[in-house]
Design a protein around this motif. Structure first.
Motif, short mmCIF file in Angstrom:
data_model
loop_
_atom_site.label_atom_id
_atom_site.label_comp_id
_atom_site.label_asym_id
_atom_site.label_seq_id
_atom_site.Cartn_x
_atom_site.Cartn_y
_atom_site.Cartn_z
N ARG A 123 6.38 12.26 -7.65
CA ARG A 123 4.98 11.84 -8.10
C ARG A 123 4.82 10.35 -8.05
O ARG A 123 5.73 9.48 -8.05
CB ARG A 123 5.12 12.36 -9.58
CG ARG A 123 5.03 13.72 -9.92
CD ARG A 123 4.99 14.16 -11.43
NE ARG A 123 6.14 13.46 -12.03
CZ ARG A 123 6.44 13.42 -13.34
NH1 ARG A 123 5.68 14.43 -13.95
NH2 ARG A 123 7.29 12.97 -14.08
N LEU A 124 3.38 10.04 -7.82
CA LEU A 124 3.15 8.57 -7.39
C LEU A 124 3.14 7.83 -8.80
O LEU A 124 2.54 8.13 -9.89
CB LEU A 124 1.76 8.37 -6.93
CG LEU A 124 1.12 7.18 -6.39
CD1 LEU A 124 2.20 6.83 -5.26
CD2 LEU A 124 -0.22 7.16 -6.03
N VAL A 125 4.11 6.97 -8.95
CA VAL A 125 4.14 6.01 -9.98
C VAL A 125 3.43 4.83 -9.82
O VAL A 125 2.78 4.22 -10.87
CB VAL A 125 5.86 5.53 -10.40
CG1 VAL A 125 5.88 4.49 -11.39
CG2 VAL A 125 6.65 6.67 -10.53
N GLY A 126 3.19 4.29 -8.62
CA GLY A 126 2.38 3.04 -8.38
C GLY A 126 2.26 3.07 -6.74
O GLY A 126 2.79 3.29 -6.05
N ILE A 127 1.39 1.90 -6.64
CA ILE A 127 1.10 1.44 -5.04
C ILE A 127 1.77 0.00 -5.09
O ILE A 127 1.55 -1.02 -5.70
CB ILE A 127 -0.35 1.35 -4.89
CG1 ILE A 127 -0.99 2.90 -5.11
CG2 ILE A 127 -0.58 0.79 -3.51
CD1 ILE A 127 -0.42 3.73 -3.96
N ASN A 143 -1.81 4.91 -13.22
CA ASN A 143 -3.24 5.22 -14.03
C ASN A 143 -4.44 4.47 -13.63
O ASN A 143 -5.58 5.07 -13.76
CB ASN A 143 -2.71 5.04 -15.48
CG ASN A 143 -1.87 6.04 -16.16
OD1 ASN A 143 -1.52 6.91 -15.58
ND2 ASN A 143 -1.49 5.99 -17.44
N LEU A 144 -4.18 3.09 -13.22
CA LEU A 144 -5.07 2.33 -12.66
C LEU A 144 -5.71 2.72 -11.23
O LEU A 144 -6.97 3.11 -11.12
CB LEU A 144 -4.76 1.07 -12.61
CG LEU A 144 -5.75 -0.12 -11.97
CD1 LEU A 144 -6.98 0.13 -12.87
CD2 LEU A 144 -5.33 -1.35 -11.95
N VAL A 145 -4.80 3.14 -10.37
CA VAL A 145 -5.01 3.64 -9.17
C VAL A 145 -5.96 5.11 -9.23
O VAL A 145 -6.88 5.28 -8.69
CB VAL A 145 -3.88 4.08 -8.38
CG1 VAL A 145 -4.11 4.80 -6.99
CG2 VAL A 145 -3.02 2.79 -8.43
N GLY A 177 14.84 -8.16 -4.18
CA GLY A 177 14.79 -7.16 -5.28
C GLY A 177 13.99 -7.45 -6.37
O GLY A 177 14.22 -6.80 -7.62
N ILE A 178 12.71 -8.11 -6.20
CA ILE A 178 11.72 -8.15 -7.22
C ILE A 178 10.45 -7.84 -6.52
O ILE A 178 9.80 -8.74 -5.91
CB ILE A 178 11.66 -9.76 -7.74
CG1 ILE A 178 12.88 -10.21 -8.60
CG2 ILE A 178 10.30 -9.73 -9.05
CD1 ILE A 178 13.03 -11.54 -9.10
N GLY A 179 10.05 -6.63 -6.71
CA GLY A 179 8.86 -6.17 -6.30
C GLY A 179 7.80 -5.48 -7.40
O GLY A 179 8.41 -5.31 -8.52
N PHE A 180 6.49 -5.52 -7.11
CA PHE A 180 5.69 -5.24 -7.94
C PHE A 180 4.67 -4.14 -7.45
O PHE A 180 4.23 -3.91 -6.17
CB PHE A 180 4.68 -6.18 -8.28
CG PHE A 180 5.42 -7.57 -8.98
CD1 PHE A 180 5.88 -7.44 -10.14
CD2 PHE A 180 6.00 -8.47 -8.23
CE1 PHE A 180 6.64 -8.54 -10.78
CE2 PHE A 180 6.79 -9.60 -8.70
CZ PHE A 180 7.20 -9.47 -10.01
N ALA A 181 4.16 -3.26 -8.34
CA ALA A 181 3.44 -1.87 -7.93
C ALA A 181 2.29 -1.88 -8.91
O ALA A 181 2.43 -2.31 -9.92
CB ALA A 181 4.11 -0.68 -8.01
N GLY A 226 0.77 -1.19 0.13
CA GLY A 226 -0.15 0.17 -0.01
C GLY A 226 0.70 1.03 -0.03
O GLY A 226 0.30 2.55 0.02
N GLY A 227 2.10 0.88 0.14
CA GLY A 227 3.05 2.25 0.11
C GLY A 227 3.29 2.88 -1.46
O GLY A 227 2.73 2.41 -2.44
N ALA A 228 4.01 3.97 -1.25
CA ALA A 228 4.16 4.79 -2.54
C ALA A 228 5.57 4.16 -3.29
O ALA A 228 6.73 4.00 -2.76
CB ALA A 228 4.17 6.18 -2.28
N LEU A 229 5.50 4.10 -4.64
CA LEU A 229 6.43 4.06 -5.47
C LEU A 229 6.49 5.51 -6.36
O LEU A 229 5.52 5.81 -6.89
CB LEU A 229 6.23 2.96 -6.54
CG LEU A 229 7.65 2.61 -7.35
CD1 LEU A 229 8.71 2.06 -6.43
CD2 LEU A 229 7.29 1.78 -8.66
N VAL A 230 7.64 6.09 -6.17
CA VAL A 230 7.65 7.46 -6.67
C VAL A 230 8.65 7.78 -7.57
O VAL A 230 9.70 6.94 -7.61
CB VAL A 230 7.56 8.83 -5.59
CG1 VAL A 230 6.41 8.53 -4.61
CG2 VAL A 230 8.80 8.46 -4.76
N ASP A 231 8.23 8.97 -8.52
CA ASP A 231 9.51 9.19 -9.33
C ASP A 231 10.56 10.25 -8.99
O ASP A 231 10.39 10.69 -7.72
CB ASP A 231 9.14 9.43 -10.81
CG ASP A 231 7.97 10.62 -10.61
OD1 ASP A 231 8.26 11.26 -9.80
OD2 ASP A 231 7.45 10.90 -11.74
#
Length: 475
Positions: A233-237, A258-260, A250-254, A224-229
């Motif tokens: 800005r929010l890139v994904g959750i 755009n869907l969020v 080292g393999i995570g997914f967000a 539920g945390g943020a992936l930011v550029d």
């Protein structure tokens, strides 16, 4: 082995840092406000991520969810035979279960995005901001399929928030930061790059698919945390990891921003469930063998195996055997990507679709619609002294197909939910009922009539995940 791999990376980072420091010293005077502003140059980004963190971190929150679950205290627990035979007879006791996760404020009035699996079925939700302020929260919209939940903080206003970026413009190699609360140790920031795009749910688990992959460390509690550029800005959750140990490898997914953003828009419009456009398609990615068999120059796109007659894609002229290559100018190479592309546009939008038919390029504009709930589903629930007690059934229509994730060609009467008795008899949601004790089923009324007229011996003919199944039992 990991030490041999990591040592060169550390050296490269140190060299890059020294080079960036030298470049910064030569090209710009020290800026006393640099620690509190978004980076203004590539040199500043290379030198430190602190300006991005100062900008984005206040909008990332900790979420504490409480739910009450029924726990069975069975004397047969652990015994493979007796637990299977008598496990359902064990008494249940309520138990309070706590979960920890992260969230992102996307509206200054207290709109927070998190994962559904963090707050699903929660009886109490408490949100703690980076500055230690605490708020009670309620769920505005929860969607298990996309693993997203939108919360509203009670009495909140004028909060720090993150803006969305266009996740379709993200490229592999872009720098990103993951911000969250892993393992409950407090807010933590990890850096990395976008290491992959459009990772499908077949590799990650449930969800709409087409996730953003990153090597920024993501651990339990980061959900539920943020992936930011690098502009904050929010890139994904952040939503999932691939791991054999439960820790980051080292393999995570967000979930893409755009869907969020589309889910947030629907929640703010008052919807309590996420409605995504209906495709009415089944297909598979074009691999090298398929490309060769179809005479395609390279293995790109998604070849359609079936198209529902009422699908908006059918209305635009597509049919089985066509190869969809682009949606709105963006390449698609898996069915999940098609679903994601239309889900981010929303019901009522129009998308341009490009496809190949017999090697010839074609295109059309598709008007996106919700799955039609017609003809009437004739839903009913069986009750009485019958092994089908608690069984909910419906006639299949496009809306039912979408809700139960059935193939477009599915037709007839389907189980939408199995109660305790009917589940014990072997029924599952998604089963197509063909016959009961040799009598064909053509309507939900037939199911009810036959369910109440059976003898001690029962024989149920079903189709489950495309395969014939027969249930035989005594009642």
């Amino acid at each position: 082995m990991s030490r041999l791999r990591l040592a060169p990376v550390v050296s490269l980072v140190a060299v890059a840092g020294l080079a960036a420091l030298a470049l910064h010293a030569e090209t710009a005077a020290p800026d006393p406000d640099a620690a509190s502003t978004v980076p203004a140059s590539q040199a500043q980004i290379d030198l430190s991520f602190a300006p991005v963190v100062h900008s984005a971190a206040p909008a990332v929150v900790n979420i504490y969810a409480t739910r009450v679950v029924d726990q069975k205290a069975s004397p047969f627990a652990g015994d493979p035979l007796f637990e299977r035979l008598f496990g359902d007879l064990a008494p249940t006791t309520p138990r309070v279960q706590n979960s920890l996760g992260s969230g992102v404020i996307v509206g200054s009035d207290g709109i927070v995005v998190t994962n559904f699996h963090v707050v699903g079925s929660a009886t109490e939700i408490r949100v703690v901001l980076n500055d230690r302020r605490e708020y009670a929260a309620t769920v505005m919209l929860g969607d298990e399929d996309s693993d997203l939940a939108i919360l509203k903080l009670d009495g909140a206003s004028d909060l720090p928030s993150l803006a969305f970026t266009d996740s379709d413009a993200i490229e592999v190699g872009d720098l990103v930061l993951a911000i969250g609360n892993p393992f409950g140790v407090g807010q933590t920031v990890s850096s990395g790059i976008v290491s992959g795009l459009a990772r499908s749910s077949t590799a990650v688990g449930d969800g709409l698919g087409a996730f953003i992959q990153t090597d920024a460390a993501i651990n339990p509690g980061n959900s539920g945390g943020a992936l930011v550029d690098m502009q904050g800005r929010l890139v994904g959750i952040n939503t999932a990891i691939l791991s054999r140990t439960g820790g980051s490898l080292g393999i995570g997914f967000a979930i893409p921003a755009n869907l969020v953003a589309q889910v947030v828009t629907q929640a703010q419009a008052g919807s309590d469930r996420f409605t995504k456009p209906w495709a009415g398609l089944t297909g598979q990615a074009v691999d090298a063998a398929t490309a060769e068999a179809m005479g395609l120059p390279r293995p790109d796109g998604v070849v359609l195996s079936s198209v529902h007659p009422e699908s908006p894609f059918a209305a635009a002229g597509l049919k089985a055997g066509d190869v969809i290559t682009e949606v709105d100018g963006l390449p698609v190479n898996s069915p999940q990507e098609i679903v994601l592309r239309i889900a981010t546009r929303g019901v009522g939008a129009k998308v341009d679709v490009s496809w190949l038919r017999d090697g010839e390029a074609q295109g059309a504009t598709v008007l996106l619609i919700a799955a039609p709930d017609s003809p009437a589903r004739e839903a009913r629930t069986i009750s009485g002294d019958t092994p089908l007690d608690g069984l909910s059934v419906a006639r299949i229509n496009p809306a039912v197909l979408e809700e139960l994730d059935l193939p477009p060609k599915a037709d007839g009467i389907v189980v939408t939910q199995a109660g305790r008795t009917s589940a014990a008899a072997g029924f599952r949601a998604g089963d197509l009922i063909l016959a009961i004790n040799g009598a064909e089923v053509g309507s939900t009324a037939d199911v009810e009539t036959l369910a109440l007229s059976g003898d001690r011996r029962w024989r149920i003919d079903l189709v489950r995940q495309g395969k014939p199944v027969r249930l035989q039992f005594r009642y």
